[in-house]
Design a protein around this motif. Structure first.
Motif, PDB file in Angstrom:
ATOM      1  N   LEU A  64      38.049  78.595  64.351  1.00 42.73           N
ATOM      2  CA  LEU A  64      38.637  79.366  65.445  1.00 42.73           C
ATOM      3  C   LEU A  64      39.165  80.702  64.957  1.00 42.73           C
ATOM      4  O   LEU A  64      39.650  80.815  63.827  1.00 42.73           O
ATOM      5  CB  LEU A  64      39.797  78.588  66.069  1.00 42.73           C
ATOM      6  CG  LEU A  64      39.443  77.279  66.787  1.00 42.73           C
ATOM      7  CD1 LEU A  64      40.710  76.473  67.045  1.00 42.73           C
ATOM      8  CD2 LEU A  64      38.715  77.568  68.085  1.00 42.73           C
ATOM      9  N   THR A  65      39.118  81.699  65.817  1.00 48.93           N
ATOM     10  CA  THR A  65      39.784  82.973  65.559  1.00 48.93           C
ATOM     11  C   THR A  65      41.055  83.015  66.407  1.00 48.93           C
ATOM     12  O   THR A  65      41.194  82.254  67.366  1.00 48.93           O
ATOM     13  CB  THR A  65      38.889  84.170  65.933  1.00 48.93           C
ATOM     14  OG1 THR A  65      38.868  84.308  67.359  1.00 48.93           O
ATOM     15  CG2 THR A  65      37.465  83.993  65.409  1.00 48.93           C
ATOM     16  N   TYR A  90      45.616  71.459  69.348  1.00 44.40           N
ATOM     17  CA  TYR A  90      44.194  71.570  69.685  1.00 44.40           C
ATOM     18  C   TYR A  90      43.268  71.757  68.484  1.00 44.40           C
ATOM     19  O   TYR A  90      42.052  71.765  68.659  1.00 44.40           O
ATOM     20  CB  TYR A  90      43.983  72.747  70.644  1.00 44.40           C
ATOM     21  CG  TYR A  90      44.656  72.561  71.970  1.00 44.40           C
ATOM     22  CD1 TYR A  90      44.107  71.729  72.949  1.00 44.40           C
ATOM     23  CD2 TYR A  90      45.856  73.204  72.267  1.00 44.40           C
ATOM     24  CE1 TYR A  90      44.721  71.549  74.176  1.00 44.40           C
ATOM     25  CE2 TYR A  90      46.483  73.034  73.490  1.00 44.40           C
ATOM     26  CZ  TYR A  90      45.918  72.205  74.439  1.00 44.40           C
ATOM     27  OH  TYR A  90      46.539  72.026  75.651  1.00 44.40           O
ATOM     28  N   ALA A  91      43.830  71.894  67.305  1.00 40.79           N
ATOM     29  CA  ALA A  91      43.004  72.178  66.134  1.00 40.79           C
ATOM     30  C   ALA A  91      43.356  71.242  64.976  1.00 40.79           C
ATOM     31  O   ALA A  91      44.263  70.412  65.074  1.00 40.79           O
ATOM     32  CB  ALA A  91      43.176  73.641  65.716  1.00 40.79           C
ATOM     33  N   LEU A 104      38.513  73.638  65.481  1.00 38.75           N
ATOM     34  CA  LEU A 104      38.767  72.968  66.749  1.00 38.75           C
ATOM     35  C   LEU A 104      38.755  71.459  66.537  1.00 38.75           C
ATOM     36  O   LEU A 104      37.912  70.928  65.811  1.00 38.75           O
ATOM     37  CB  LEU A 104      37.705  73.377  67.763  1.00 38.75           C
ATOM     38  CG  LEU A 104      37.984  73.152  69.242  1.00 38.75           C
ATOM     39  CD1 LEU A 104      39.259  73.858  69.688  1.00 38.75           C
ATOM     40  CD2 LEU A 104      36.801  73.647  70.071  1.00 38.75           C
ATOM     41  N   ARG A 105      39.702  70.788  67.160  1.00 32.49           N
ATOM     42  CA  ARG A 105      39.811  69.336  67.016  1.00 32.49           C
ATOM     43  C   ARG A 105      38.597  68.640  67.634  1.00 32.49           C
ATOM     44  O   ARG A 105      38.086  69.068  68.679  1.00 32.49           O
ATOM     45  CB  ARG A 105      41.094  68.842  67.690  1.00 32.49           C
ATOM     46  CG  ARG A 105      41.427  67.380  67.420  1.00 32.49           C
ATOM     47  CD  ARG A 105      42.755  67.015  68.039  1.00 32.49           C
ATOM     48  NE  ARG A 105      43.862  67.764  67.453  1.00 32.49           N
ATOM     49  CZ  ARG A 105      44.459  67.435  66.310  1.00 32.49           C
ATOM     50  NH1 ARG A 105      44.054  66.380  65.639  1.00 32.49           N
ATOM     51  NH2 ARG A 105      45.456  68.178  65.850  1.00 32.49           N
ATOM     52  N   LEU A 106      38.127  67.582  66.983  1.00 38.60           N
ATOM     53  CA  LEU A 106      36.999  66.805  67.478  1.00 38.60           C
ATOM     54  C   LEU A 106      37.495  65.513  68.115  1.00 38.60           C
ATOM     55  O   LEU A 106      38.575  65.006  67.781  1.00 38.60           O
ATOM     56  CB  LEU A 106      36.028  66.474  66.338  1.00 38.60           C
ATOM     57  CG  LEU A 106      35.453  67.651  65.553  1.00 38.60           C
ATOM     58  CD1 LEU A 106      34.510  67.147  64.469  1.00 38.60           C
ATOM     59  CD2 LEU A 106      34.738  68.644  66.471  1.00 38.60           C
ATOM     60  N   ASP A 157      40.704  84.009  59.398  1.00 40.32           N
ATOM     61  CA  ASP A 157      41.718  84.456  58.431  1.00 40.32           C
ATOM     62  C   ASP A 157      42.978  84.941  59.144  1.00 40.32           C
ATOM     63  O   ASP A 157      44.098  84.675  58.703  1.00 40.32           O
ATOM     64  CB  ASP A 157      41.167  85.580  57.551  1.00 40.32           C
ATOM     65  CG  ASP A 157      40.155  85.091  56.522  1.00 40.32           C
ATOM     66  OD1 ASP A 157      40.069  83.872  56.304  1.00 40.32           O
ATOM     67  OD2 ASP A 157      39.442  85.941  55.949  1.00 40.32           O
ATOM     68  N   GLU A 158      42.792  85.644  60.252  1.00 39.07           N
ATOM     69  CA  GLU A 158      43.953  86.141  60.989  1.00 39.07           C
ATOM     70  C   GLU A 158      44.698  84.993  61.667  1.00 39.07           C
ATOM     71  O   GLU A 158      45.935  84.989  61.711  1.00 39.07           O
ATOM     72  CB  GLU A 158      43.522  87.177  62.024  1.00 39.07           C
ATOM     73  CG  GLU A 158      44.664  87.748  62.861  1.00 39.07           C
ATOM     74  CD  GLU A 158      45.734  88.472  62.051  1.00 39.07           C
ATOM     75  OE1 GLU A 158      46.814  88.751  62.626  1.00 39.07           O
ATOM     76  OE2 GLU A 158      45.514  88.773  60.855  1.00 39.07           O
ATOM     77  N   LEU A 159      43.980  84.003  62.176  1.00 41.07           N
ATOM     78  CA  LEU A 159      44.647  82.838  62.763  1.00 41.07           C
ATOM     79  C   LEU A 159      45.446  82.093  61.697  1.00 41.07           C
ATOM     80  O   LEU A 159      46.582  81.672  61.945  1.00 41.07           O
ATOM     81  CB  LEU A 159      43.609  81.904  63.404  1.00 41.07           C
ATOM     82  CG  LEU A 159      44.171  80.625  64.036  1.00 41.07           C
ATOM     83  CD1 LEU A 159      45.232  80.929  65.092  1.00 41.07           C
ATOM     84  CD2 LEU A 159      43.040  79.788  64.625  1.00 41.07           C
ATOM     85  N   VAL A 160      44.865  81.941  60.518  1.00 38.29           N
ATOM     86  CA  VAL A 160      45.583  81.298  59.413  1.00 38.29           C
ATOM     87  C   VAL A 160      46.839  82.090  59.072  1.00 38.29           C
ATOM     88  O   VAL A 160      47.920  81.520  58.862  1.00 38.29           O
ATOM     89  CB  VAL A 160      44.672  81.164  58.170  1.00 38.29           C
ATOM     90  CG1 VAL A 160      45.490  80.772  56.939  1.00 38.29           C
ATOM     91  CG2 VAL A 160      43.567  80.153  58.422  1.00 38.29           C
ATOM     92  N   ARG A 161      46.707  83.417  59.023  1.00 34.82           N
ATOM     93  CA  ARG A 161      47.861  84.261  58.693  1.00 34.82           C
ATOM     94  C   ARG A 161      48.982  84.084  59.716  1.00 34.82           C
ATOM     95  O   ARG A 161      50.161  83.939  59.357  1.00 34.82           O
ATOM     96  CB  ARG A 161      47.424  85.734  58.635  1.00 34.82           C
ATOM     97  CG  ARG A 161      48.424  86.676  57.986  1.00 34.82           C
ATOM     98  CD  ARG A 161      47.955  88.118  58.102  1.00 34.82           C
ATOM     99  NE  ARG A 161      48.104  88.607  59.457  1.00 34.82           N
ATOM    100  CZ  ARG A 161      49.258  89.060  59.958  1.00 34.82           C
ATOM    101  NH1 ARG A 161      50.356  89.084  59.218  1.00 34.82           N
ATOM    102  NH2 ARG A 161      49.316  89.495  61.198  1.00 34.82           N
TER     103      ARG A 161
END
Length: 204
Positions: A64-65, A90-91, A104-106, A157-161
């Motif tokens: 995901l972004t 959700y992830a 994304l969660r499965l 990377d931005e979502l992680v940040r």
């Protein structure tokens, strides 16, 4: 109006290829170009005649972004949640060495939680992430796949940040997606190495 990007079928190599026609092209241009191609009657599919009932691309790793998250929230999925709470609901966050992977969660069948088993279709299709919107159900050229990987990885990377900044950990360096809230704000050339940009734009 001349399109900024182009996706076309390469008859010589039997794959889809991608070209940047304008160096001001954005990730939104890339996304919209692929969506138009998928909607055409000439679109080639490798696993089924149509997406109805086919969950091939809804399995496995779906990164995901942070703009994907904003799109989900704008459509009511986790609206009002902060970055940390949205991701945890959700992830899935996985440690890969010194890096984090947010996907994304499965569901229990190993398919995206938003896939509807009864209809065989995505329940949130208009809100689906970039990784889903840009998946081509057929071979693609090496440069096209490299571009897709660079876009998705930079967005993740931005979502992680942002996630780390809300969990008390080191947030990491900023990147091309930092401070951006829409794909229209991100230039493709900012995501490409010099070599990849030359290949995609046929620069001298």
């Amino acid at each position: 109006m001349v399109p900024r990007v182009e996706v076309k079928w390469d008859r010589d190599f039997n794959c889809y290829d991608f070209m940047i026609k304008d160096l001001e092209a954005t990730v939104a241009d890339y996304e919209e170009c692929l969506l138009r191609m998928f909607a055409s009657t000439e679109a080639k599919r490798g696993y089924a005649p149509s997406c109805a009932g086919c969950s091939f691309c809804c399995r496995g790793r779906l990164p995901l972004t942070h703009i994907d998250v904003l799109r989900f929230q704008s459509g009511g999925i986790g609206a009002g949640l902060g970055w940390k709470d949205w991701v945890e609901q959700y992830a899935v966050v996985e440690e890969l060495g010194e890096c984090l992977d947010i996907t994304l969660r499965l569901g229990p069948e190993g398919i995206c939680l938003f896939w509807d088993q009864e209809s065989g279709l995505c329940k949130v299709y208009p809100l689906r992430p970039l990784i889903c919107r840009t998946y081509i159900c057929w071979p693609v050229s090496r440069r096209a796949e490299q571009l897709r990987s660079r876009i998705v990885n930079a967005g993740e990377d931005e979502l992680v940040r942002l996630y780390l900044s809300h969990t008390g950990g080191p947030s990491g360096p900023e990147g091309p997606f930092t401070g951006k809230r829409a794909y229209q704000e991100i230039l493709l050339r900012e995501l490409c190495s010099r070599r990849l940009l030359h290949a995609l734009a046929l620069l001298e």
